[in-house]
Design a protein around this motif. Structure first.
Motif, PDB file in Angstrom:
ATOM      1  N   ALA A  79       0.878  -1.174   0.000  1.00  0.00           N
ATOM      2  CA  ALA A  79       0.000   0.000   0.000  1.00  0.00           C
ATOM      3  C   ALA A  79       0.910   1.216   0.000  1.00  0.00           C
ATOM      4  O   ALA A  79       1.728   1.390   0.910  1.00  0.00           O
ATOM      5  CB  ALA A  79      -0.913  -0.012   1.225  1.00  0.00           C
ATOM      6  N   ASN A  80       0.765   2.057  -1.008  1.00  0.00           N
ATOM      7  CA  ASN A  80       1.705   3.148  -1.192  1.00  0.00           C
ATOM      8  C   ASN A  80       0.975   4.486  -1.242  1.00  0.00           C
ATOM      9  O   ASN A  80       0.092   4.684  -2.061  1.00  0.00           O
ATOM     10  CB  ASN A  80       2.491   2.929  -2.493  1.00  0.00           C
ATOM     11  CG  ASN A  80       3.707   3.809  -2.584  1.00  0.00           C
ATOM     12  OD1 ASN A  80       3.840   4.796  -1.861  1.00  0.00           O
ATOM     13  ND2 ASN A  80       4.607   3.463  -3.485  1.00  0.00           N
ATOM     14  N   ALA A  81       1.370   5.384  -0.368  1.00  0.00           N
ATOM     15  CA  ALA A  81       0.807   6.734  -0.317  1.00  0.00           C
ATOM     16  C   ALA A  81       1.863   7.724  -0.814  1.00  0.00           C
ATOM     17  O   ALA A  81       2.492   8.440  -0.038  1.00  0.00           O
ATOM     18  CB  ALA A  81       0.359   7.079   1.096  1.00  0.00           C
ATOM     19  N   GLY A  82       2.093   7.714  -2.121  1.00  0.00           N
ATOM     20  CA  GLY A  82       2.973   8.697  -2.737  1.00  0.00           C
ATOM     21  C   GLY A  82       4.454   8.498  -2.539  1.00  0.00           C
ATOM     22  O   GLY A  82       5.253   9.372  -2.897  1.00  0.00           O
ATOM     23  N   HIS A  83       4.865   7.366  -1.984  1.00  0.00           N
ATOM     24  CA  HIS A  83       6.287   7.116  -1.727  1.00  0.00           C
ATOM     25  C   HIS A  83       6.920   6.411  -2.930  1.00  0.00           C
ATOM     26  O   HIS A  83       6.218   5.914  -3.813  1.00  0.00           O
ATOM     27  CB  HIS A  83       6.442   6.254  -0.459  1.00  0.00           C
ATOM     28  CG  HIS A  83       7.810   6.320   0.119  1.00  0.00           C
ATOM     29  ND1 HIS A  83       8.250   7.395   0.851  1.00  0.00           N
ATOM     30  CD2 HIS A  83       8.844   5.453   0.055  1.00  0.00           C
ATOM     31  CE1 HIS A  83       9.495   7.176   1.225  1.00  0.00           C
ATOM     32  NE2 HIS A  83       9.887   6.002   0.745  1.00  0.00           N
ATOM     33  N   LEU A  84       8.248   6.368  -2.947  1.00  0.00           N
ATOM     34  CA  LEU A  84       8.926   5.577  -3.972  1.00  0.00           C
ATOM     35  C   LEU A  84       8.469   4.126  -3.844  1.00  0.00           C
ATOM     36  O   LEU A  84       8.270   3.630  -2.736  1.00  0.00           O
ATOM     37  CB  LEU A  84      10.443   5.646  -3.786  1.00  0.00           C
ATOM     38  CG  LEU A  84      11.101   6.993  -4.022  1.00  0.00           C
ATOM     39  CD1 LEU A  84      12.590   6.902  -3.730  1.00  0.00           C
ATOM     40  CD2 LEU A  84      10.869   7.481  -5.435  1.00  0.00           C
ATOM     41  N   PRO A  85       8.322   3.429  -4.963  1.00  0.00           N
ATOM     42  CA  PRO A  85       7.852   2.047  -4.886  1.00  0.00           C
ATOM     43  C   PRO A  85       8.912   1.121  -4.302  1.00  0.00           C
ATOM     44  O   PRO A  85      10.112   1.342  -4.495  1.00  0.00           O
ATOM     45  CB  PRO A  85       7.570   1.694  -6.350  1.00  0.00           C
ATOM     46  CG  PRO A  85       8.469   2.581  -7.136  1.00  0.00           C
ATOM     47  CD  PRO A  85       8.580   3.856  -6.339  1.00  0.00           C
ATOM     48  N   PRO A  86       8.470   0.077  -3.605  1.00  0.00           N
ATOM     49  CA  PRO A  86       9.436  -0.901  -3.109  1.00  0.00           C
ATOM     50  C   PRO A  86      10.024  -1.714  -4.266  1.00  0.00           C
ATOM     51  O   PRO A  86       9.357  -1.933  -5.284  1.00  0.00           O
ATOM     52  CB  PRO A  86       8.626  -1.794  -2.177  1.00  0.00           C
ATOM     53  CG  PRO A  86       7.215  -1.428  -2.339  1.00  0.00           C
ATOM     54  CD  PRO A  86       7.122  -0.206  -3.176  1.00  0.00           C
ATOM     55  N   LEU A  87      11.244  -2.136  -4.083  1.00  0.00           N
ATOM     56  CA  LEU A  87      11.943  -2.956  -5.066  1.00  0.00           C
ATOM     57  C   LEU A  87      11.923  -4.399  -4.589  1.00  0.00           C
ATOM     58  O   LEU A  87      12.332  -4.693  -3.460  1.00  0.00           O
ATOM     59  CB  LEU A  87      13.386  -2.467  -5.222  1.00  0.00           C
ATOM     60  CG  LEU A  87      14.295  -3.241  -6.181  1.00  0.00           C
ATOM     61  CD1 LEU A  87      13.739  -3.235  -7.610  1.00  0.00           C
ATOM     62  CD2 LEU A  87      15.703  -2.654  -6.149  1.00  0.00           C
ATOM     63  N   LEU A  88      11.416  -5.282  -5.442  1.00  0.00           N
ATOM     64  CA  LEU A  88      11.386  -6.713  -5.151  1.00  0.00           C
ATOM     65  C   LEU A  88      12.525  -7.363  -5.923  1.00  0.00           C
ATOM     66  O   LEU A  88      12.547  -7.321  -7.155  1.00  0.00           O
ATOM     67  CB  LEU A  88      10.046  -7.313  -5.559  1.00  0.00           C
ATOM     68  CG  LEU A  88       8.847  -6.756  -4.798  1.00  0.00           C
ATOM     69  CD1 LEU A  88       7.564  -6.952  -5.581  1.00  0.00           C
ATOM     70  CD2 LEU A  88       8.758  -7.405  -3.428  1.00  0.00           C
ATOM     71  N   LEU A  89      13.481  -7.927  -5.187  1.00  0.00           N
ATOM     72  CA  LEU A  89      14.625  -8.602  -5.798  1.00  0.00           C
ATOM     73  C   LEU A  89      14.324 -10.091  -5.800  1.00  0.00           C
ATOM     74  O   LEU A  89      14.677 -10.821  -4.878  1.00  0.00           O
ATOM     75  CB  LEU A  89      15.900  -8.276  -5.017  1.00  0.00           C
ATOM     76  CG  LEU A  89      16.281  -6.801  -4.992  1.00  0.00           C
ATOM     77  CD1 LEU A  89      17.293  -6.512  -3.903  1.00  0.00           C
ATOM     78  CD2 LEU A  89      16.790  -6.371  -6.348  1.00  0.00           C
ATOM     79  N   ASP A  90      13.621 -10.541  -6.844  1.00  0.00           N
ATOM     80  CA  ASP A  90      13.117 -11.903  -6.942  1.00  0.00           C
ATOM     81  C   ASP A  90      14.109 -12.732  -7.758  1.00  0.00           C
ATOM     82  O   ASP A  90      14.380 -12.404  -8.920  1.00  0.00           O
ATOM     83  CB  ASP A  90      11.741 -11.872  -7.621  1.00  0.00           C
ATOM     84  CG  ASP A  90      11.014 -13.186  -7.578  1.00  0.00           C
ATOM     85  OD1 ASP A  90      11.631 -14.230  -7.883  1.00  0.00           O
ATOM     86  OD2 ASP A  90       9.804 -13.175  -7.265  1.00  0.00           O
TER      87      ASP A  90
END
Length: 185
Positions: A79-90
């Motif tokens: 859930a993101n409120a205007g922040h940089l998106p999380p990075l998923l290192l899959d």
């Protein structure tokens, strides 16, 4: 923080660099923990934080990104409120930024349901503040791509990865830097 719904990770940033901005971030941090401890899901936490800001901090905005690593560690709710998106290192699907988006806190707007990200065993989750990657005169998308590439090449151990990224991107920056990493797969 561990919740009944899983491991909840949060990162955020308040507009400004004043003592007031730091105090607002402290208030948000404590409220976030309380709302999560009451059992609210990521979207409900963001909605409550937004209401809190509109009522008690009018005119102030903040970004917050929540990542709930569900039990079993194969799904992450973002859930993101205007922040940089999380990075998923899959390790199976490759590195990718979550597409979860939402509006800043403090605008009085309802937030969307979290985006559910399916992850493979061994996936690492990286959350950062803009102070790590923003460079005046450089497109933010380019900086995020550089971060993604560096994280893919970086150490597999979380603490070493965070240290390497701060060394590579955090030198001579004028903004606060936070880097948070967790295993979620």
């Amino acid at each position: 923080m561990e919740t009944d719904a899983g491991l909840l990770l949060a990162i955020g940033d308040v507009a400004g660099h004043s003592l007031e901005a730091a105090a607002v971030m402290g208030e948000l941090r404590h409220a976030l923990r309380a709302y999560a401890a009451e059992g609210h899901g990521p979207r409900q936490v963001l909605d409550r934080l937004d209401s809190l800001m509109v009522r008690f901090q009018p005119g102030v905005t903040a970004t917050v990104c929540l990542a709930l690593v569900e039990p079993g560690r194969r799904r992450v709710q973002v859930a993101n409120a205007g922040h940089l998106p999380p990075l998923l290192l899959d390790p199976v699907c490759g590195a990718r930024y979550s597409r979860a988006r939402g509006t800043l806190l403090g605008l009085g707007m309802r937030h969307p349901e979290p985006l559910v990200e399916e992850v493979s065993a061994g996936t690492r989750l990286l959350l950062v503040t803009d102070g790590l990657v923003e460079v005046r005169g450089v497109d933010l998308g380019d900086s995020l791509d550089e971060l993604r590439q560096a994280a893919e090449r970086g150490p597999s151990e979380l603490e070493q990865l965070c240290d390497a990224l701060v060394r590579a991107f955090g030198e001579a920056k004028g903004d606060d830097i936070a880097v948070l990493a967790a295993r979620c797969g």
